[in-house]
Write a protein that holds these residues in place. Structure first.
Motif, mmCIF file in Angstrom:
data_model
loop_
_atom_site.group_PDB
_atom_site.id
_atom_site.type_symbol
_atom_site.label_atom_id
_atom_site.label_comp_id
_atom_site.label_asym_id
_atom_site.label_seq_id
_atom_site.Cartn_x
_atom_site.Cartn_y
_atom_site.Cartn_z
ATOM 1 N N THR A 207 0.829 -1.207 0.000
ATOM 2 C CA THR A 207 0.000 0.000 0.000
ATOM 3 C C THR A 207 0.862 1.255 0.000
ATOM 4 O OG1 THR A 207 -1.745 -1.169 1.188
ATOM 5 C CG2 THR A 207 -1.807 1.246 1.264
ATOM 6 N N TYR B 129 3.946 1.493 -1.044
ATOM 7 C CA TYR B 129 4.669 1.527 -2.316
ATOM 8 C C TYR B 129 3.772 2.061 -3.438
ATOM 9 C CZ TYR B 129 8.103 -0.114 -5.753
ATOM 10 O OH TYR B 129 9.040 -0.180 -6.750
ATOM 11 N N ARG B 130 2.525 1.579 -3.508
ATOM 12 C CA ARG B 130 1.599 2.062 -4.537
ATOM 13 C C ARG B 130 1.276 3.544 -4.347
ATOM 14 N NH1 ARG B 130 -0.471 -2.958 -3.600
ATOM 15 N NH2 ARG B 130 -2.036 -2.166 -2.157
ATOM 16 N N GLN C 272 1.873 6.706 -6.842
ATOM 17 C CA GLN C 272 0.794 7.588 -7.269
ATOM 18 C C GLN C 272 1.134 9.055 -7.031
ATOM 19 O OE1 GLN C 272 -2.540 6.102 -5.070
ATOM 20 N NE2 GLN C 272 -3.057 4.547 -6.613
ATOM 21 N N THR D 8 3.000 4.260 -11.961
ATOM 22 C CA THR D 8 2.327 3.045 -11.521
ATOM 23 C C THR D 8 3.396 2.098 -11.002
ATOM 24 O OG1 THR D 8 0.606 3.334 -13.167
ATOM 25 C CG2 THR D 8 0.844 1.136 -12.208
ATOM 26 N N LEU E 22 4.084 -1.336 -8.692
ATOM 27 C CA LEU E 22 3.465 -2.499 -8.070
ATOM 28 C C LEU E 22 4.494 -3.219 -7.218
ATOM 29 C CD1 LEU E 22 1.483 -3.809 -11.155
ATOM 30 C CD2 LEU E 22 0.618 -2.473 -9.243
#
Length: 190
Positions: free
Chosen positions: A157, A159-160, A164, A169, A171
């Motif tokens: 979470t 990292y994403r 953002q 993007t 993953l």
């Protein structure tokens, strides 16, 4: 609100740490206390139930004091938290060796990018600490697996979200990738 001589020494605990951490000249703290608003914020922290003090630099490179972490920090800031929700106790007698104020505070740095700081904390402290089998002695296997899964979910979470904020993007690597790598090495060895 005038600063009494004993208070000055107590306030220097805050000032010394601030000067060292923000890499400022020694007189910056005493100059900042000449500002009535700064003096009142620090006095409120010491003498009331306010539980935190945040000190940073504004865009004009002047010290600012608040009781909340400001959004959009541009430089590193320092925080001071009370260990109890009450006014700080001060040394009553001059010959008392221990510094009561220092013992009642928790203090540290706030990075200008807190998500980077959180990511580093997860990667370099929490994962190695909680994934070490010696730290899991006596844990049921279900609990151990759940802690790992929640930890890697948190990492993903962060990292994403980090991606953002930068318009990318990103993953994370999936949970259990270590087991897959071990199985692959075992298959290649046989």
């Amino acid at each position: 609100m005038a600063v009494v001589e004993g208070e000055k020494e107590d306030w220097d605990v805050v000032g010394d740490y601030t000067n060292k951490t923000l890499r400022m000249k020694a007189d910056r703290w005493s100059k900042a206390l000449l500002n009535e608003e700064t003096k009142n914020v620090v006095a409120t922290f010491f003498d009331s139930n306010v539980d935190q003090l945040v000190i940073g630099l504004n865009t004009c490179n002047q010290l600012t004091t608040t009781h909340d972490v400001q959004a959009g920090l541009r430089t590193k800031a320092v925080y001071f938290l009370k260990t109890m929700d009450e006014p700080l106790q001060r040394a009553v007698e001059e010959d008392e060796e221990s510094n009561l104020v220092r013992e009642q505070l928790i203090f540290g740095d706030i990075a200008p990018q807190p998500l980077d700081q959180l990511s580093t904390l997860i990667e370099e402290v929490l994962i190695p600490l909680l994934e070490n089998p010696m730290n899991r002695d006596g844990w049921p296997e279900d609990v151990s697996d759940d802690v790992s899964q929640q930890l890697y979910s948190l990492r993903g979470t962060v990292y994403r979200t980090w991606g953002q904020l930068r318009g990318q993007t990103l993953l994370p690597l999936p949970f259990g990738l270590d087991a897959l790598e071990k199985a692959e090495r075992h298959a290649l060895d046989t």
